[in-house]
Design an enzyme around this catalytic site. Structure first.
Site, mmCIF file in Angstrom:
data_model
loop_
_atom_site.group_PDB
_atom_site.id
_atom_site.type_symbol
_atom_site.label_atom_id
_atom_site.label_comp_id
_atom_site.label_asym_id
_atom_site.label_seq_id
_atom_site.Cartn_x
_atom_site.Cartn_y
_atom_site.Cartn_z
ATOM 1 N N GLY A 22 15.728 113.547 -5.179
ATOM 2 C CA GLY A 22 15.766 113.400 -6.920
ATOM 3 C C GLY A 22 16.787 113.401 -8.024
ATOM 4 C CG HIS A 23 18.762 117.301 -6.770
ATOM 5 N ND1 HIS A 23 18.231 117.718 -6.034
ATOM 6 C CD2 HIS A 23 19.954 118.078 -8.044
ATOM 7 C CE1 HIS A 23 18.169 119.081 -6.264
ATOM 8 N NE2 HIS A 23 18.225 118.829 -7.576
#
Ligand code: PAF
Length: 273
Positions: A22-23
């Protein structure tokens, strides 16, 4: 920052580490738009409340730096506590009304801590833009408000929620789920789909749309709903009917792990024009 003086575009992603795909999606977006990508890794004590164990927060710095390198991040900024909050530091940013409920209700002071550190990091890094995930939707709105109210020159860029193949929103907290609860956790994203389907069938009553999402979660063993809310997507104000862009937001406890998710509610016929 020297890069700014040289006319380069600086993109910034603030994080607390324990980085995952996600990052990485946020870093990729920053990479796409910027000459220089800066990622900060700082576990901010001011956004932890009583009973939230700061010392247990995962800090896999080596793996985080490796992920940043794979994503082409130019600078990984890992400040020490004294660099961010030197002795005598005595100022805080107080989040406004939009912080009062949803996540703010169960975490008093949390968003003050978030906005304080974000303002500080912007002041140190001086980015042209900063990328935030829609996964923490309330945080994103509050950061936008911060930038607007304080006339910060940093543009806030939002990235959609990144999901696992079964729909579960990626989060560092997913690691704490037992295999059984991990399977059950798909009920959050299915709840979002049920809410959207209900709107699509012509129901605009916000409480009935929320109830459709809640029913999916409640039908899953082991879940405990903290909230399911249908809100105005721009302000997070309560609404009675979904007549323009809205958002369904939910928080659910599964085996002691608190998960959050949210998604857009769009009326395809009326809003696609
Ligand atoms: O979303 C987070 O990881 C944190 O709240 C942030 C924005 C890095 C501030 O500490």
């Amino acid at each position: 920052m020297r890069a700014r003086a040289e006319g380069l575009t600086i993109g910034f992603v603030p994080t607390m580490g324990a980085l995952h795909s996600g990052h990485a999606a946020l870093f990729d977006e920053a990479r796409r738009r910027a000459d220089v990508v800066v990622v900060s890794v700082f576990v901010n004590p001011k956004q932890f409340g009583l009973g939230e164990d700061l010392s247990k927060y995962p800090r896999p710095l080596e793996a985080d730096v490796a992920l940043c390198a794979r994503c082409g991040v130019d600078v990984v900024f890992v400040p020490g506590i004294d660099e961010i909050y030197p002795a005598g530091f005595d100022t805080k940013v107080v989040a406004g009304a939009a912080a009062a409920d949803l996540e703010g209700a169960s975490r008093p002071g949390h968003f003050d801590g978030v906005l304080t550190v974000v303002a500080l990091l912007f002041s140190i890094v001086q980015p042209h833009f900063s990328v935030f995930g829609e996964k923490d939707f309330q945080q994103l709105l509050l950061v936008r408000r911060l930038a607007k109210d304080l006339r910060l020159t940093t543009e806030i860029v939002a990235m959609p929620v990144i999901r696992d193949v079964d729909g579960l929103a990626l989060s560092s907290r997913n690691l704490y789920l037992s295999p059984e609860d991990r399977r059950r956790a798909v009920c959050l994203s299915r709840g979002l789909v049920a809410a959207q389907d209900t709107l699509q069938r012509g129901e605009t009553d916000a409480s009935l749309i929320g109830a459709a999402a809640a029913a999916v979660v409640e039908a899953t063993a082991g879940t405990e709903i903290a909230y399911v809310e249908v809100r105005d997507a721009r302000t997070l104000a309560k609404i009675e009917r979904v007549e323009r862009e809205a958002r369904v937001l939910l928080a659910v406890k599964l085996g002691g792990v608190r998960l959050i998710d949210n998604g857009p509610l769009f009326h395809s016929v009326r809003w696609q024009r």
